[in-house]
Design a protein around this motif. Structure first.
Motif, PDB file in Angstrom:
ATOM      1  N   ASN B 118       0.836  -1.205   0.000  1.00  0.00           N
ATOM      2  CA  ASN B 118       0.000   0.000   0.000  1.00  0.00           C
ATOM      3  C   ASN B 118       0.870   1.253   0.000  1.00  0.00           C
ATOM      4  N   THR B 191     -14.124   4.148   2.672  1.00  0.00           N
ATOM      5  CA  THR B 191     -13.554   3.339   1.583  1.00  0.00           C
ATOM      6  C   THR B 191     -13.733   4.022   0.235  1.00  0.00           C
ATOM      7  N   LEU B 198      -7.135  -0.960   1.161  1.00  0.00           N
ATOM      8  CA  LEU B 198      -5.992  -1.797   1.519  1.00  0.00           C
ATOM      9  C   LEU B 198      -5.615  -1.586   2.990  1.00  0.00           C
ATOM     10  N   ALA B 218     -11.576  -4.978  -0.424  1.00  0.00           N
ATOM     11  CA  ALA B 218     -10.239  -4.697  -0.977  1.00  0.00           C
ATOM     12  C   ALA B 218     -10.100  -5.275  -2.372  1.00  0.00           C
TER      13      ALA B 218
END
Lengths: 543, 302
Positions: B118, B191, B198, B218
């Motif tokens: 990430n 999100t 992630l 994800a």
């Protein structure tokens, strides 16, 4: 009359002719010399009537073989040839600078816009911005350089005019001196052939400098007038010419005629090399200065205007890149001391600007006429009579006292544009390449500025480069036309000079033949004397 | 007609001067290789030449722009490949984590790796050029495009994409915004980006509460982002081929223009050489005529 005396008269006559032939030979290459000839005529007969007897020959008169018509034609064509040649030389060098890649504005304009174009890739980059700033100064510098060259030519014209006018005054003084002497000699009845030649040569020199009218007087002197009529020389009374003005004058330099009472500007084309220089100064140079001046004004006003609509890297509103040329105070010329009514001149719409000067005249009742000098178009009206009036023409506005009368102005809104163009921005990040709120790396205002390169900014008809290219083409056409005219003028002068020389010039073969002829004649006359002596001897022997 | 000796001299001198002047022009032309030495020699062609020069300079600049644009697009291409690689590895980890056979203990290293990935994608998104400008923040190139405050990722640039002129009529887009690549402005926090997704997955792997939801979220974000990056990479690729095509046509036009320029401005050497020879002959002839005729004189017979 005795044979001896007749023989002696023949001897003397042939000797005179031999002398004249020798003199002709000696002067075969002398400029302005007119061949001479001895006129022979029989002496008076004794006892006229039946049983006439001749008394010999007289050859005392030496004539100058000259044709005043041919000479005048030569002077006339000399003026034209010099005028066209001088104009052609000056415009030719203008044509050379304008075409020179290193000074050409086309290359300057190209690199300027090219650099702007290059900055679209990375408008935040300080390197790209710095290059824009340096290209802007380079462009401004090119304008200034070109303007300096024009100003340099104006100065050159001024100096050459002064030298030419001094020469003309000197020649007029010489001719006046010749006039004086020729009058005295002609009163005494003597010949003054060489002096006529010298005077005519001085007139020929004068006709190189200006167009003249020459009037022959019965006393052998000549009067000389300018083509516009002013008398330069009447008898021994002579008027001076003078150069007035300066390169920064509204009209540059001009020719003045000075008499005892007044000095006044010579209007129209004085002809000769002086006429060529004045035509160049008043026509081509003024046009060139106004053309590049207008280009400078249009570039600075349009680019500044667009930059002001944008935003710089620090989020500030855009500022000017070039000096503001929209208030051309130095282009306001009052043509006399009483003209004080115009208080301001502004350029309001650069797309309407013409590459011209204007004359503003207000009469004694407040009616005004504005004349555009490059084509004579006029705008007229009446002032309001009070307060401040604003007059508008060709994208220009002036403020004038509404109560004004009797005013004379020369208005030159774009004349000093190229001189005064300067890149004034020094901080690269202050270039407003972004649209307001567009962000530091936004190039949209820059894109609009680049678009100006192709926009019809000049009189709504052509782009900057098109306009300049057209101007170069125009000067090129004028130059080749001037060359053709100069060639024609030269040919015409050569023909006129050849005709004059064909009539008055010395031909060596002809003089050689004359030498032989008169030598023979001399011998023959000597023979006559010898015969006379023998005859006398025979008579004596009879005693 | 009566010819005076001075006339005769003048005629001959002028003839010689004219020949010499013409000779000088031809010599000048041959030395410079140019037919047009100054605009008045041919005003019409001079104007054409100036226009051609103008276009050639413009083309030169467009070619420079194409080079710069290509460098930028190539650099982005490399970054996109890196992003894709990292996203694929992230996908593997997410899939591995969701097969249900792993223990909490097994999740620890996976969590660490996913976290690293990430950060690595984040650093690609925040890639700075040598001069410090960020590539993916639109026209706000001095602002870091993706910022993290207390585990929440936000986009700080704009979607003002830069277009560059590559010809008089064609523009090409040379950048992309991180928002277009990694964010969905219509989604609701927390999100709204692949980074948030992630980051949530990493948190769940370290301390599973609703691991499966986090992992499937994800996965959706990873797949979606792979699509977005793929599309951006394809766009960058097709932009590069636009650059190539326009570049080629510039080269063609340039060649044509240069030919035209040369045909207008350059001297025809063969013709110039012929002219030169002819002018030399002429000058020579008039010099000889002058010398010969000068000898003709009645005085020679005295």
């Amino acid at each position: 009359m005795s044979l001896t005396q007749i023989g002696i008269s023949g001897l003397q006559a042939s000797q005179a002719s031999l002398n004249v032939a020798s003199n002709n030979i000696a002067n075969a290459e002398t400029e302005g010399y007119s061949r001479q000839r001895v006129y022979w005529y029989p002496t008076y007969t004794l006892h006229p009537g039946i049983g006439t007897k001749g008394t010999g020959v007289n050859a005392s008169s030496v004539e100058r073989i000259a044709n005043s018509f041919l000479t005048a034609q030569m002077w006339e064509s000399q003026s034209l040839a010099e005028k066209t040649a001088t104009f052609s030389e000056y415009i030719n060098s203008l044509d050379q600078w304008l075409g020179d890649d290193s000074t050409s504005l086309t290359s300057g304009l190209e690199s300027f816009f090219t650099t702007l174009n290059g900055a679209t890739v990375d408008p935040y980059s300080s390197a790209a911005r710095q290059v824009i700033l340096s290209e802007s100064s380079k462009l401004a510098q090119q304008f200034t350089t070109l303007n300096n060259q024009i100003a340099g030519h104006q100065g050159l014209v001024g100096r050459q005019l002064e030298a030419s006018v001094a020469e003309a005054n000197g020649l007029l003084a010489n001719i006046a001196g010749f006039n004086d002497q020729l009058k005295k000699i002609s009163a005494s009845g003597e010949a003054a052939n060489e002096m006529f030649d010298q005077r005519d040569l001085a007139v020929k020199e004068l006709s190189k400098l200006m167009g003249i009218n020459v009037l022959e007087q019965s006393d052998g002197s000549i009067n000389i007038y300018l083509k516009s009529g002013q008398p330069l020389l009447v008898g021994d009374q002579r008027n001076n010419l003078n150069v007035s003005g300066s390169a920064s004058n509204p009209d540059g330099f001009s020719l003045e005629f000075e008499s005892d009472s007044a000095s006044l500007k010579v209007q129209g084309d004085p002809g000769g090399s002086i006429g060529g220089m004045l035509n160049y100064q008043n026509g081509t140079l003024t046009q060139a200065q106004n053309e590049i001046g207008r280009l400078a004004v249009v570039i600075s006003s349009t680019i500044n205007a667009q930059l002001r609509l944008g935003e710089d890297v620090n989020g500030n509103a855009g500022v000017d890149l070039f000096s503001d040329l929209t208030n051309p105070a130095s282009g306001i010329f009052s043509l006399d001391v009483v003209s004080t009514a115009v208080s301001d001149m502004r350029i309001t719409d650069s797309s309407q600007l013409k590459a011209s000067d204007y004359d503003l005249r207000v009469d004694n009742t407040g009616n005004y006429v504005i004349t555009r000098l490059n084509d004579g178009v006029q705008f007229s009206g009446s002032l309001s009579g009070a307060g401040t009036d604003t007059l508008s023409f060709d994208g220009v506005e002036i403020d004038i006292n509404g109560a004004a009368t009797d005013q004379a102005y020369r208005l030159s809104p774009v004349r000093y544009g190229a001189r005064d163009l300067d890149a004034v921005l020094t901080e690269p990040f202050a270039l407003a390449l972004a649209a307001p709120g567009g962000g530091v790396a936004d190039n949209s205002n820059l894109q609009t500025i680049i678009q100006l390169q192709n926009d019809a900014l000049i009189e709504g008809q052509s782009s900057l480069t098109e306009s300049y290219t057209r101007f170069i083409g125009d000067i090129a056409v004028q130059t080749s036309q001037a060359k053709t005219e100069a060639d024609g003028g030269k040919k015409l002068f050569e023909q006129a000079e050849a005709s004059r020389n064909a009539y008055s010039g010395v031909n060596l073969d002809e003089e050689a033949a004359n030498l032989l002829r008169f030598q023979q004649l001399y011998s023959a006359n000597a023979q006559v004397i010898s015969v006379a002596r023998q005859t006398f001897d025979s008579l004596l022997r009879m005693f | 007609m009566r010819i005076s000796s001075i006339n005769f001299n003048n005629i001959m001198l002028r003839a010689m001067q004219d020949s010499m002047a013409r000779l000088a022009v031809t010599t000048d032309q041959m030395a410079s290789g140019k037919r047009i030495l100054q605009p008045s020699d041919d005003s019409v062609d001079t104007v054409k030449i100036l226009q051609i020069n103008n276009e050639l300079t413009a083309i030169g600049q467009y070619e420079d722009n194409i080079d710069s644009a290509r460098r930028m697009l190539q650099q982005q291409d490399v970054l996109y490949s890196g992003m894709t690689e990292q996203l694929r590895r992230a996908r593997d980890i997410v899939l591995q984590s969701s097969n249900g056979t792993l223990t909490d203990q097994d999740y620890v290293p996976l969590a660490e790796e996913l976290n690293t990935i990430n950060q690595s994608i984040l650093s690609l998104a925040n890639y700075q050029q040598a001069d410090g400008q960020y590539i993916f923040s639109g026209s706000l190139s001095t602002q870091k495009p993706v910022d993290e405050v207390a585990g929440d990722y936000s986009f700080n640039g704009n979607n003002n994409l830069r277009q560059v002129n590559i010809s008089g009529s064609a523009l090409v887009t040379v950048n992309e915004s991180a928002e277009n690549l990694f964010f969905d402005p219509t989604a609701t926090p927390p999100t709204d980006s692949v980074f948030d997704a992630l980051s949530d997955a990493v948190d769940e792997l370290r301390n599973p509460v609703s691991l499966n939801t986090a992992l499937s979220d994800a996965l959706i974000w990873i797949d979606d982002t792979l699509d977005r990056v793929g599309i951006a990479q394809t766009k960058a690729g097709s932009n590069q081929s636009v650059l190539d095509r326009v570049g080629e046509s510039h080269a063609d036009i340039k060649l044509m223009m240069e030919k035209l320029h040369s045909s207008l401005e350059d001297i025809d050497m063969a013709k110039a050489a012929t002219d030169l020879a002819q002018q030399q002959t002429l000058l020579n002839a008039s010099q000889q005529v002058y010398a010969n005729i000068k000898q003709l004189s009645l005085f020679n017979y005295f």
